[in-house]
Write an enzyme that holds these catalytic residues in place. Sequence first.
Site, PDB file in Angstrom:
ATOM      1  N   GLU A 164      33.670  39.695  34.378  1.00  0.00           N
ATOM      2  CA  GLU A 164      34.217  38.609  35.214  1.00  0.00           C
ATOM      3  C   GLU A 164      33.064  37.852  35.891  1.00  0.00           C
ATOM      4  OE1 GLU A 164      35.546  36.771  39.047  1.00  0.00           O
ATOM      5  OE2 GLU A 164      34.231  38.487  38.824  1.00  0.00           O
ATOM      6  N   ASP A 179      42.047  41.031  42.760  1.00  0.00           N
ATOM      7  CA  ASP A 179      40.591  40.952  42.903  1.00  0.00           C
ATOM      8  C   ASP A 179      40.248  41.017  44.390  1.00  0.00           C
ATOM      9  OD1 ASP A 179      37.916  40.609  42.356  1.00  0.00           O
ATOM     10  OD2 ASP A 179      38.085  38.551  41.603  1.00  0.00           O
TER      11      ASP A 179
HETATM   12 ZN   LIG Z   1      32.399  38.915  42.565  1.00  0.00          ZN
END
Ligand SMILES: [Zn+2]
Length: 304
Positions: free
Chosen positions: A155, A193
Amino acid sequence: MSRNRSMIFLLALLLLAGSVSAAEPKDAVSGQRALEHVRELVRFGGRVPGSPNHGRAQRYIIRQLRHASADEIEEVDFVAQTPRGKVRMKNIIAKFPGPSREMVVLAGHYDTLAQENFIGANDGGSSTALLLELARVLGRRKNPLTVWVVFFDGEEAFKRFSPTDGFYGSRHQVSAWKADGILDRIKALIVVDMIGDKNLNLRRERNSTAWLVDLVWQIARASGHGIHFLDQTTVIEDDHIPFVQAGVPAVDLIDLDYGPGNRYWHTPDDTVDKVSARSMEIVGEVVLKTVERLGRRWPGRKSH
Ligand SMILES: [Zn+2]
């Protein structure tokens, strides 16, 4: 002890056992379990794609998913072209089949930022930990529709977020699922997240799909967690973007307000003591309730 006394004693024991299990039902998300995963992951150090620690994290995730009795664990290996050359990456998918082909994907990233002394307890740790805990719960109950839990690699950007740097795992998965027709089955994608912050503040992310954001916020409020799901909006690029661009309804649950002035974000201060079991538990509970609600929207039509 007389027979009567021992009966009463036994009854008391049973009641006690009952109240203990009622306080923590078998299929509820446990923030404590999630926090244990964060501790284990951080023990490896930073989990930068291609590093030995990254491999350790992969093996840890797969081992935990086996315990979670996923129907299938798929490892999606690919090579990412990064500013630092070619890097081998791996998305990990745990599959929990339901009564219909329609599915919900719960996802987050397990890689960490390539930066010295960065261990990513919240950023990379909390998402991995909560997904593992969600997988455990999903494996223990009947799900209203098919649920896949996806651990995205890569990511983080190696240099700077751009269309070609960052979101390697989600970008790869979208094109793979486009090619094999899986993408059309996904009714919703929920990305988590940085959801471990003690001071949990989630904002409506505006790249996300409006009806899905509304649904999650409505459920959070009805569950008494409205205080953490603010009505303010924010705009954040995350692993949901490639899916939104491909037409998949998606929501990004992210708290990018980490420490005073966001001071813990992408710094060596992103450590376990900043992460809260309760925050992960709240997000986990809301995510599971959202899955339930989506299951009612796409009830068990048999697969064809
Ligand atoms: Zn990050």
